[in-house]
Design an enzyme around this catalytic site. Structure first.
Site, PDB file in Angstrom:
ATOM      1  N   ASP A 267       0.635  -1.058   0.161  1.00  0.00           N
ATOM      2  CA  ASP A 267      -0.028  -0.355  -0.142  1.00  0.00           C
ATOM      3  C   ASP A 267       1.038   1.389   0.130  1.00  0.00           C
ATOM      4  O   ASP A 267       1.546   1.498   0.161  1.00  0.00           O
ATOM      5  CB  ASP A 267      -0.617   0.020   0.961  1.00  0.00           C
ATOM      6  CG  ASP A 267      -0.371  -0.068   2.013  1.00  0.00           C
ATOM      7  OD1 ASP A 267       0.590   0.024   2.582  1.00  0.00           O
ATOM      8  OD2 ASP A 267      -0.939   0.527   3.497  1.00  0.00           O
ATOM      9  N   GLU A 268       0.765   1.934  -0.764  1.00  0.00           N
ATOM     10  CA  GLU A 268       1.145   3.798  -0.400  1.00  0.00           C
ATOM     11  C   GLU A 268       2.046   3.610  -1.315  1.00  0.00           C
ATOM     12  O   GLU A 268       2.963   4.242  -0.107  1.00  0.00           O
ATOM     13  CB  GLU A 268       0.551   3.793   1.282  1.00  0.00           C
ATOM     14  CG  GLU A 268      -0.725   3.927   1.586  1.00  0.00           C
ATOM     15  CD  GLU A 268      -0.835   4.945   2.788  1.00  0.00           C
ATOM     16  OE1 GLU A 268      -2.041   5.569   3.417  1.00  0.00           O
ATOM     17  OE2 GLU A 268      -0.355   4.188   3.849  1.00  0.00           O
TER      18      GLU A 268
END
Length: 851
Positions: free
Chosen positions: A515-516
């Site tokens: 993620d991210e």
């Protein structure tokens, strides 16, 4: 001896003189007191907060006007130039900031104070918005940090929109019916089929225990537990009173039956897991008394239960990377997860701010990545984060699980039918591992082993890419174009597999994050440019995503392990009408990957992402921030800890979650404001095929604001019981009822039952069970009516106490039983069975004369 003492005196004096000559003032930082406060939460009518940091000199020496900096941590953005004009606030990296006094800053003489006023780019909501862990560094001694004598956060009485007051709490609690304990269901989560019959089965140490050999471990577990409750060894001499553990091959993998009559208690199951869950139902069916004090005889209500879980995957995600939790605290969590039939502990072991598991083949991962202190280069350890300060003695900042620790956790979890899913964050959120492998590189290179140095390097040393992550790091993403990245992953996976084998624990999957990852990463990496030139499938940095997870999947597949990750792992970036969008990635559809989907923030545009992935064929775990994040603040109030960027999230959000239609009960946005239901127009609904791909639910505790075992308990419990209810129990009637008014009536009735079960059965036990849990005790609701204060509580059965003398209520304060005169300031506070108090509701009837 005298000569030695004289010599030591001169050495000390000379060292002090050297320090002073080197430019370090003769000043004790411990004599400083720092305090942070909110000055104006709507500065100049903007959505900004004017805050102040006051430095008070309680010593005998003068703090010079310059030659030092203050470092602190914060998750917020700041305007660089202080409003007070006497300092500059700058971001260093991640959540680390510095304050540098300028030529307008004046020296602070003994007894004097100076305040630095500066702006936050958003209003302050609760006390966890304060800065954290400030410490001083002298310019002449840049490698050493000094803690002040004290740091405090001043109380603040906000008046922002959406503030939850005691009056609002009272009105929310009004719908909760007080149900007699005798009428309450005795087992939770709610079984598929449940009935009570007259009478009890009384367990003493004479009771006989007969078990199928399949359940030998569960039998031993049961005996250990019951002997503790009885306070004596089980003799098994009775011929009339029997406990029977029986095999029934027709039952499902985690199903069980529990039948209790006055003469016997029988649990049947086809597997040890099913039998274990029958034991847990027995435990919740009895009263809290044996956990408070051993009882020579334990009455068990006569019940008839048939039960099995709704979802096969029932998980808790625990972040120990941002802030560390001890092995003992992890075991306590596993213990209670097992009671409520949760079967997966997802351990977030690594992140930017910490690496928490020993990998014997790469010792630098913990030698460097498990330590936080004052550093600006991360060449030996990581910088302070989340208020961990300049030294290693902060237990939340520094720590890791040795191989032996982790194996103990695995064995303990396996004994309780909990699978531990390890998460190794890649390619983003990986600063701890990147810096650790930099240290390994430099060490081996200095030793002349260039090939060894490059074998596990995680960044291209010549990469000039400029990026910034959501948490503000500019150097936290692994370069997935490097061959050494895959050597590193092979090594970590190999050591994890060996630990699980040694523990005899299952390892069905490894979570590799995903993620991210920020924009502009890898763009100027020579490794990426070389790969792009040699591989036609790589046209841009976006294509590295599929390249990376394809290779990681291959590493795991050859070991029979499933690749698990956050939602981004399963998405492909494309465009619709020129607008960037994400769709389920067809490349990995046949690979049986498991994705945890957190992003359904109401109003941010991805409300249906989990349903898109499930409809698209991915095995999906709902980890929805709107309903299942333990770390979100319960509601909007200064005294409620936690973040709130995704939602304000009380236990009602867990209980009201509808897995197959979470739009239905969505009523407020992330700021607590009523939503416009047009928000869901055009969003994908879950298809019948998609339902088959929702494999379970997961509650997540991200730990940026969780710095102690007590805070961890506060954030997770009793919300975990609401999570367990939705993950185990069948769909309640209110979840599928189409008539809105009838659905609300059904929900309110179930809600009242649930809260009564918590207040009168579960929480009295949890106050003592396994040493006791520091679960959240809600603040009482209070209103003024007919000139009197009326108070109520979310969990019926808890004791409310009050004071009229301005002091905080304690376990000896008067018990609230009837409305009391609304005169002056009165404080109300709820207490659990052990006498532990919650947050205080302070009210004042301004129309009445003060007492």
């Amino acid at each position: 001896m005298r000569r030695f003492l004289t010599l030591m005196f001169f050495v000390a004096v000379n060292l002090k003189a050297v320090a002073v000559m080197a430019g370090v003032p003769n000043f004790d930082i411990k004599s400083l007191r720092l305090s942070w406060e909110v000055i104006d939460n709507n500065y100049q009518n903007k959505q900004e907060a004017l805050t102040g940091l006051t430095i008070t000199n309680t010593g005998k020496e003068t703090l010079p006007a310059g030659g030092w900096k203050i470092y602190f941590n914060s998750s917020r953005n700041f305007i660089a130039d202080a409003v007070s004009g006497n300092a500059k606030v700058l971001q260093v990296n991640g959540d680390l900031y510095s304050i540098t006094p300028n030529d307008k800053f004046k020296e602070i003489k003994p007894g004097e104070s100076i305040r630095i006023d500066y702006l936050c780019e958003a209003p302050v909501v609760n006390f966890t918005d304060a800065i954290e862990g400030p410490y001083f560094v002298w310019d002449a001694e840049p490698a050493k940090g000094y803690l002040p004598g004290d740091f405090t956060v001043k109380p603040f009485n906000p008046n922002y929109q959406g503030l939850i007051t005691p009056e609002i709490l009272y009105n929310q609690n009004k719908i909760i019916q007080d149900i007699p304990a005798s009428q309450l269901q005795k087992i939770i989560p709610t079984p598929v089929s449940y009935s009570e019959n007259a009478g009890t089965f009384v367990i003493t140490n004479a009771v006989s225990l007969i078990s199928d050999p399949l359940f030998a471990k569960e039998k031993a577990y049961f005996i250990t537990g019951i002997e503790k409750l009885l306070g004596s060894k089980l003799k098994g001499t009775s011929k009339d009173k029997k406990i029977i553990f029986k095999k029934d091959a027709s039952l499902g993998a985690e199903a069980y039956t529990l039948n209790v009559t006055p003469n016997d208690m029988t649990i049947t199951a086809s597997t040890p897991a099913g039998l274990f869950y029958g034991i847990q139902s027995f435990k919740t069916s009895i009263s809290a008394s044996p956990w408070m004090k051993a009882q020579a005889s334990i009455p068990v209500p006569c019940v008839s239960v048939k039960d099995e879980p709704r979802f096969p995957y029932r998980a808790v995600m625990l972040d120990v990377a941002r802030n560390f939790q001890s092995k003992q605290q992890v075991l306590k969590l596993i213990n209670l997860m097992a009671v409520y039939k949760m079967n997966t502990l997802h351990m977030h072991l690594t992140d930017d701010e910490g690496w928490r598991i020993e990998i014997p083949s790469l010792p630098e991962l913990t030698a460097v990545g498990s330590k936080r202190g004052h550093t600006l280069d991360s060449k030996a350890f990581l910088p302070a984060s989340h208020g961990s300060g300049p030294d290693f003695d902060n237990k939340a900042g520094t720590g890791f699980y040795t191989k032996a620790d982790y194996i103990e956790i695995l064995k303990y979890a396996t004994e309780r039918h909990v699978t531990v899913l390890p998460e190794i964050e890649t390619p983003g959120h990986a600063r701890a591992s990147i810096k650790a492998m930099d240290v390994r590189y430099n060490h081996l290179l200095a030793a002349g082993d260039k090939a060894g140095a490059e074998r596990n390097l995680l960044r291209d040393l010549n990469d000039k890419s400029d990026y910034r992550s959501v948490q503000y790091w500019n150097d936290n993403v692994i370069d997935v174009a490097l061959p050494s990245t895959y050597n590193y992953i092979e090594t970590v996976v190999g050591d994890l597999v060996n630990m699980y084998k040694e523990a005899g624990a299952p390892l069905p999957a490894i979570h590799f994050g995903g993620d991210e990852v920020p924009a502009h990463v890898w763009e100027q990496s020579p490794a990426y440019l070389a790969l792009k030139a040699s591989n036609p499938a790589i046209q841009n940095t976006g294509d590295l995503w599929y390249y990376f997870y394809g290779r990681v999947n291959d590493i795991l597949k050859k070991r029979g392990i499933t690749l698990s990750g956050w939602e981004e792992m399963a998405l492909r970036k494309t465009a619709v009408d020129g607008q960037a969008t994400y769709v389920p990635n067809p490349q990995f559809l046949g690979e049986k990957m498991q994705v945890d989907v957190w992003n359904n923030v109401l109003g941010d545009g991805q409300e249906d992402l989990a349903y898109k992935l499930a409809n698209g064929g991915y095995k999906t775990v709902l980890t929805c921030v709107t309903n299942l994040y333990f770390d979100m603040a319960n509601y909007k109030s200064w005294d409620e800890p936690g973040y709130y960027w995704g939602a304000f999230l009380g236990i009602d959000k867990f209980f009201s979650f509808i897995p197959y239609d979470y739009f239905k009960n969505a009523d407020v946005d992330k700021n607590g404001r009523p939503i416009n239901r047009n928000l869901f127009l055009g969003k994908q609904r879950l298809t019948d095929y998609g339902k088959t791909n929702i494999i379970g639910l997961q509650g997540a505790l991200w730990a940026e604001t969780v710095k102690s075992p007590e805070r961890m308990d506060y954030m997770i419990f009793p919300k975990l019981i609401g999570l367990a209810e939705r993950a185990w129990a069948k769909d309640p009637a209110w979840a599928t009822e189409r008539d809105t008014l009838k659905a609300r009536e059904l929900y309110n009735a179930d809600w009242s039952k649930f809260l009564n079960i918590l207040g009168k059965r579960e929480l009295p036990r949890l106050a003592y069970y396994n040493g006791g849990y520091s679960f959240r005790i809600p603040k009482p609701g209070v209103i003024v009516e007919d000139g009197k204060y009326k108070s109520n509580i979310q969990f019926p059965g808890m004791t409310i106490r009050y004071t009229t003398n301005g002091k905080e209520p304690n376990e000896n304060s008067p018990v609230y039983e009837n409305p009391i005169p609304a005169n002056g300031i009165v404080k109300f506070r709820a207490f659990d069975a052990k006498g532990r108090g919650g947050n205080v509701a302070e009210v004042q009837n301004k129309e009445a004369p003060a007492m």
